[in-house]
Design an enzyme around this catalytic site. Structure first.
Site: not given
Length: 263
Positions: A99, A160, A186-187, A208-209
């Site tokens: 990635k 994040g 993301a986001g 993830n976050t």
């Protein structure tokens, strides 16, 4: 497997990819990944302590027979750093998948489009399967798929941030012109964000976050799994078009009408 995700010739059942950063404990990470149903797990190679062979890293807590480990170049600000970490990741994991992240600004964490394209070109020449993280730029996405990237991974909003999908129109264009899987990355802050991405026609999402920092990461991971599954089914089912005016659910034809009083 009636609706598999295929990346670089490899088939997956799950359309949810997950990260390994920010978890409070290794066990919490393991439990959350298991609950997510994900088969692709990404690991930031630069953030591993490889100086002591006796010391455990994130890689030691993952079941390599169960998951496809996807090394990433998170933390790399330049093309040269990203190339170095990608090569190191291949040595550490034995995988030629990467990635690709080239993120020069530590405040906003937005990817470098020129650097990403340059790094991708070189890594593809070296035999890597490249999954590039990019801003939701349809022109860049097309260029990356034309040079041979295995996916394109446009952001929904800054890494994040949990702000959801702020790039909806651009992602729709990327999906429309895609010849490789589109992974929204993301986001995403809630399962509804993942569901929306899938409803738009994205092939997968990476989270993830939103999972790692939830009060109950395994439960949130399960919720994201269900959100992804619901969004994909909604896309395949075909949503109704949006209308400017109301449309009655029940027909009026043939419905008895009250008798009118005679004057």
């Amino acid at each position: 497997m009636d609706d598999p995700l295929v990346i670089a010739g490899k088939t997956f059942r799950s359309r949810l990819m997950v990260g390994t950063g920010k978890f409070r404990t290794p066990q919490e990470m393991v439990d959350a990944i298991s609950a997510s149903g994900a088969e692709i797990v990404t690991v930031a190679i630069r953030r591993l302590d490889l100086s002591n062979p006796q010391k455990k890293t994130i890689l030691d807590y993952l079941d390599w027979t169960r998951y496809t480990i996807l090394p990433n170049t998170a933390g790399c600000r330049t093309v040269e750093e990203a190339l170095f970490i990608a090569r190191l990741g291949r040595q550490v994991t034995g995988s030629n998948w990467v990635k690709l992240e080239v993120v020069p600004d530590p405040k906003y964490l937005l990817p470098d489009p020129v650097g990403t394209l340059r790094a991708a070109e070189q890594l593809i020449k070296e035999g890597f399967v490249v999954l590039p993280y990019i801003h939701a730029d349809p022109v860049l996405a097309r260029q990356l798929q034309e040079i041979g990237c295995a996916t394109v991974m446009p952001l929904g909003s800054p890494i994040g941030s949990g702000r959801g999908i702020l790039t909806k129109e651009e992602i729709e264009i990327i999906i429309e012109q895609a010849t490789v899987p589109v992974v929204v990355d993301a986001g995403l802050g809630a399962p509804s964000d993942a569901s929306l991405a899938m409803e738009l026609g994205a092939d997968a999402v990476l989270v993830n976050t939103a999972i790692a920092l939830a009060e109950n990461p395994p439960l949130m991971a399960e919720a994201f799994r269900l959100g992804v599954e619901a969004g994909r089914k909604a896309f395949l089912a075909g949503r109704i078009p949006k209308r400017a005016y109301a449309s009655a659910s029940s027909p009026l034809e043939g419905v008895p009408q009250p008798a009118r009083r005679r004057p």
